[in-house]
Design a protein around this motif. Structure first.
Motif, PDB file in Angstrom:
ATOM      1  N   THR A  13       0.686  -1.202   0.443  1.00  8.62           N
ATOM      2  CA  THR A  13      -0.140  -0.179  -0.197  1.00  8.62           C
ATOM      3  C   THR A  13       1.388   1.522   0.034  1.00  8.62           C
ATOM      4  O   THR A  13       2.322   1.086   0.399  1.00  8.62           O
ATOM      5  N   GLY A  14       0.360   2.490  -0.160  1.00  8.44           N
ATOM      6  CA  GLY A  14       0.987   3.544  -0.376  1.00  8.44           C
ATOM      7  C   GLY A  14       0.911   4.471  -2.065  1.00  8.44           C
ATOM      8  O   GLY A  14      -0.449   4.308  -2.061  1.00  8.44           O
ATOM      9  N   GLU A  15       1.391   5.613  -1.904  1.00 11.00           N
ATOM     10  CA  GLU A  15       1.070   6.078  -2.810  1.00 11.00           C
ATOM     11  C   GLU A  15       1.188   5.534  -4.347  1.00 11.00           C
ATOM     12  O   GLU A  15       2.451   4.864  -3.992  1.00 11.00           O
ATOM     13  N   GLU A  16       0.338   5.399  -5.616  1.00  8.40           N
ATOM     14  CA  GLU A  16      -0.092   5.017  -6.454  1.00  8.40           C
ATOM     15  C   GLU A  16       1.259   5.202  -7.162  1.00  8.40           C
ATOM     16  O   GLU A  16       1.126   6.432  -7.592  1.00  8.40           O
ATOM     17  N   SER A  17       1.573   4.653  -8.090  1.00  8.21           N
ATOM     18  CA  SER A  17       2.633   4.934  -9.306  1.00  8.21           C
ATOM     19  C   SER A  17       1.358   5.124 -10.716  1.00  8.21           C
ATOM     20  O   SER A  17       1.603   5.906 -11.621  1.00  8.21           O
ATOM     21  N   ASN A  18       0.456   4.615 -10.180  1.00  4.73           N
ATOM     22  CA  ASN A  18      -0.165   4.405 -12.099  1.00  4.73           C
ATOM     23  C   ASN A  18       0.334   3.954 -13.113  1.00  4.73           C
ATOM     24  O   ASN A  18       0.128   4.518 -14.547  1.00  4.73           O
ATOM     25  N   ALA A  19       1.253   2.770 -12.657  1.00  5.39           N
ATOM     26  CA  ALA A  19       1.868   2.051 -13.921  1.00  5.39           C
ATOM     27  C   ALA A  19       3.111   2.781 -14.755  1.00  5.39           C
ATOM     28  O   ALA A  19       3.271   2.502 -15.594  1.00  5.39           O
ATOM     29  N   GLN A  20       3.329   3.520 -13.523  1.00  6.24           N
ATOM     30  CA  GLN A  20       4.712   4.865 -14.360  1.00  6.24           C
ATOM     31  C   GLN A  20       5.872   4.637 -13.804  1.00  6.24           C
ATOM     32  O   GLN A  20       5.660   4.234 -12.631  1.00  6.24           O
ATOM     33  N   VAL A  21       6.944   4.153 -14.541  1.00  2.55           N
ATOM     34  CA  VAL A  21       8.092   3.720 -14.255  1.00  2.55           C
ATOM     35  C   VAL A  21       8.510   5.144 -13.250  1.00  2.55           C
ATOM     36  O   VAL A  21       9.017   5.990 -13.570  1.00  2.55           O
ATOM     37  N   LEU A  22       9.133   4.423 -12.067  1.00  2.00           N
ATOM     38  CA  LEU A  22       9.990   5.955 -11.483  1.00  2.00           C
ATOM     39  C   LEU A  22      10.778   5.939 -11.255  1.00  2.00           C
ATOM     40  O   LEU A  22      11.625   5.155 -11.567  1.00  2.00           O
ATOM     41  N   ASP A  23      11.788   8.028 -11.078  1.00  3.46           N
ATOM     42  CA  ASP A  23      12.809   7.397 -11.275  1.00  3.46           C
ATOM     43  C   ASP A  23      13.757   6.552 -10.038  1.00  3.46           C
ATOM     44  O   ASP A  23      13.171   7.385  -8.858  1.00  3.46           O
ATOM     45  N   SER A  24      14.678   5.733 -10.224  1.00  4.16           N
ATOM     46  CA  SER A  24      15.444   5.112  -8.756  1.00  4.16           C
ATOM     47  C   SER A  24      15.641   6.440  -8.186  1.00  4.16           C
ATOM     48  O   SER A  24      15.796   5.926  -6.457  1.00  4.16           O
ATOM     49  N   VAL A  25      16.676   7.254  -8.323  1.00  2.00           N
ATOM     50  CA  VAL A  25      17.480   7.747  -7.538  1.00  2.00           C
ATOM     51  C   VAL A  25      16.322   9.151  -7.196  1.00  2.00           C
ATOM     52  O   VAL A  25      16.305   8.997  -5.585  1.00  2.00           O
ATOM     53  N   ALA A  26      15.023   9.444  -7.633  1.00  2.25           N
ATOM     54  CA  ALA A  26      14.443  10.555  -7.031  1.00  2.25           C
ATOM     55  C   ALA A  26      13.957   9.823  -6.513  1.00  2.25           C
ATOM     56  O   ALA A  26      13.479  10.747  -5.029  1.00  2.25           O
ATOM     57  N   VAL A  27      12.819   8.672  -5.892  1.00  2.00           N
ATOM     58  CA  VAL A  27      12.494   7.577  -5.501  1.00  2.00           C
ATOM     59  C   VAL A  27      13.968   7.738  -4.283  1.00  2.00           C
ATOM     60  O   VAL A  27      13.194   7.792  -2.911  1.00  2.00           O
ATOM     61  N   SER A  28      14.712   7.211  -4.425  1.00  2.00           N
ATOM     62  CA  SER A  28      15.958   7.189  -3.341  1.00  2.00           C
ATOM     63  C   SER A  28      15.826   8.063  -2.289  1.00  2.00           C
ATOM     64  O   SER A  28      15.659   8.394  -1.203  1.00  2.00           O
ATOM     65  N   GLN A  29      16.222   9.888  -3.138  1.00  2.00           N
ATOM     66  CA  GLN A  29      15.755  10.401  -2.828  1.00  2.00           C
ATOM     67  C   GLN A  29      15.015  11.450  -1.786  1.00  2.00           C
ATOM     68  O   GLN A  29      14.783  11.529  -0.559  1.00  2.00           O
ATOM     69  N   ARG A  30      14.213  10.916  -1.754  1.00  2.00           N
ATOM     70  CA  ARG A  30      12.011  10.793  -1.364  1.00  2.00           C
ATOM     71  C   ARG A  30      12.329   9.742  -0.123  1.00  2.00           C
ATOM     72  O   ARG A  30      12.317  10.533   0.866  1.00  2.00           O
ATOM     73  N   LEU A  31      12.657   8.702  -0.251  1.00  2.00           N
ATOM     74  CA  LEU A  31      12.845   8.239   0.984  1.00  2.00           C
ATOM     75  C   LEU A  31      13.665   8.322   2.197  1.00  2.00           C
ATOM     76  O   LEU A  31      13.387   8.061   3.454  1.00  2.00           O
ATOM     77  N   GLN A  32      15.225   9.230   1.367  1.00  2.00           N
ATOM     78  CA  GLN A  32      15.776   9.494   2.580  1.00  2.00           C
ATOM     79  C   GLN A  32      15.068  10.734   2.770  1.00  2.00           C
ATOM     80  O   GLN A  32      15.888  10.762   4.379  1.00  2.00           O
ATOM     81  N   LYS A  33      14.860  11.460   2.755  1.00  2.00           N
ATOM     82  CA  LYS A  33      13.910  12.958   3.612  1.00  2.00           C
ATOM     83  C   LYS A  33      13.256  12.305   4.307  1.00  2.00           C
ATOM     84  O   LYS A  33      13.157  12.468   5.784  1.00  2.00           O
ATOM     85  N   ALA A  34      11.960  11.225   4.051  1.00  2.00           N
ATOM     86  CA  ALA A  34      11.690  10.587   4.805  1.00  2.00           C
ATOM     87  C   ALA A  34      11.917  10.054   6.371  1.00  2.00           C
ATOM     88  O   ALA A  34      11.595  10.632   7.300  1.00  2.00           O
ATOM     89  N   PHE A  61       6.168   8.763  10.064  1.00  2.00           N
ATOM     90  CA  PHE A  61       5.552   7.023   9.942  1.00  2.00           C
ATOM     91  C   PHE A  61       4.647   6.844   8.608  1.00  2.00           C
ATOM     92  O   PHE A  61       5.239   6.449   7.962  1.00  2.00           O
ATOM     93  N   ARG A  62       3.630   7.453   8.734  1.00  2.00           N
ATOM     94  CA  ARG A  62       2.353   7.831   7.547  1.00  2.00           C
ATOM     95  C   ARG A  62       3.463   8.018   6.414  1.00  2.00           C
ATOM     96  O   ARG A  62       2.636   7.807   5.936  1.00  2.00           O
ATOM     97  N   GLU A  63       3.675   8.974   6.701  1.00  2.00           N
ATOM     98  CA  GLU A  63       4.505   9.424   5.568  1.00  2.00           C
ATOM     99  C   GLU A  63       5.616   8.562   4.830  1.00  2.00           C
ATOM    100  O   GLU A  63       5.850   8.844   3.642  1.00  2.00           O
ATOM    101  N   TYR A  64       6.083   8.070   5.502  1.00  2.00           N
ATOM    102  CA  TYR A  64       7.520   7.219   4.902  1.00  2.00           C
ATOM    103  C   TYR A  64       6.788   5.955   4.481  1.00  2.00           C
ATOM    104  O   TYR A  64       7.283   5.303   3.191  1.00  2.00           O
ATOM    105  N   CYS A  65       5.919   5.622   5.218  1.00  2.00           N
ATOM    106  CA  CYS A  65       4.737   3.735   4.703  1.00  2.00           C
ATOM    107  C   CYS A  65       4.157   4.794   3.526  1.00  2.00           C
ATOM    108  O   CYS A  65       3.774   3.277   1.639  1.00  2.00           O
TER     109      CYS A  65
END
Length: 279
Positions: A13-34, A61-65
């Motif tokens: 569960t969590g934010e939906e991707s809408n089947a779109q491939v996301l940039d791994s570095v960008a996701v990593s940076q968001r995870l870092q911030k969370a 924690f909710r934001e991170y999940c």
């Protein structure tokens, strides 16, 4: 959270991707911030302990999940080696904190060893694949070297997850990965830009704090026993490897013991405190 066999997948569960491939570095940076928000508020940097009880009910924690859900849509194969190392170190540490926070919300545990198969039963979906803590540590970050407790690789030879593995084993990861125990390295956040400095600093910080040379005995955290072959072919080589990270007083004491210990080397004792790093 979903279950696949005996594996609990925590980010279904969590934010939906809408089947779109996301940039791994960008996701990593968001995870870092969370993660930084969580550790900044719920991690005691002096003791390394985490306030899991308060973290469980927090907005952080909710934001991170929610952010962790984005891992389902990343393309890890596009990462270069440094980006991959930082990405999977961060994901491993985040998954550890996530898993222990969920467990602590259900029942009291004093150590991760109280949870059957903890490291193989808690996982994230990363891209199309489910990866447990064991898969990330041993299959990806250690290049699928044998697990120290079984003597076998954790990912089968024909498994497509092997394309995630790093090309060269970096032994300093062992001082960056946190398994929730008091003897584990502290949780930190890594990026490809600061990776060399951060790994070097984490290694030096951990070894200067944990390694003791006293009473003609070298006392080492058991990480150095479990993964000795990741540092050197033999124990003397491993001692020479860690020597450069110690304070001068410890270096000199270690030099004396290595010089007088003969071919067998100095007497070495290993220790590990499995108590959960909780406030």
């Amino acid at each position: 959270m979903s279950e696949e066999g005996h594996v609990k997948v925590l980010n279904e569960t969590g934010e939906e991707s809408n089947a779109q491939v996301l940039d791994s570095v960008a996701v990593s940076q968001r995870l870092q911030k969370a993660m930084l928000k969580m550790t900044g508020k719920f991690l005691d940097e002096t003791t390394g302990k985490v306030n899991y009880a308060s973290l469980k009910s927090s907005e952080e924690f909710r934001e991170y999940c929610a952010t962790a859900g984005q891992l389902r849509a990343v393309d890890v194969e596009k990462l270069d080696e440094k980006e991959k190392l930082a990405f999977f170190i961060n994901v491993y540490n985040a998954l550890t904190v996530h898993s222990l926070t969920e467990i602590q919300g259900e029942r009291r545990i004093d150590t991760a060893l109280d949870v059957p198969a903890f490291w193989s039963s808690h996982a994230y979906r990363i891209g199309p694949f489910v990866c447990s803590l064991d898969d990330i540590e041993h299959g990806v970050l250690r290049g699928n070297k044998a697990h120290p407790s079984t003597g076998r690789p954790v990912i089968p030879e024909d498994d497509p997850r092997l394309k995630y593995q790093v090309s060269t084993l970096e032994p300093r990861i062992h001082f960056a990965l946190n398994c929730g125990a008091m003897s584990c390295p502290m949780v930190r956040v890594y990026s490809s830009n600061n990776l060399e400095v951060a790994l070097e600093g984490a290694t030096r910080s951990y070894l200067t704090q944990e390694v003791k040379v006293e009473d003609d005995v070298v006392r080492l955290p058991e990480i150095l026993s479990w993964y000795r072959d990741d540092f050197a072919p033999d124990e003397m080589g491993m001692l020479r490897w860690i020597r450069t990270y110690l304070e001068e007083k410890e270096q000199l004491a270690l030099d004396t013991l290595m010089a007088t210990g003969g071919s067998a080397g100095p007497k070495v004792e290993f220790f590990y405190n499995w108590s959960l790093n909780k406030l």
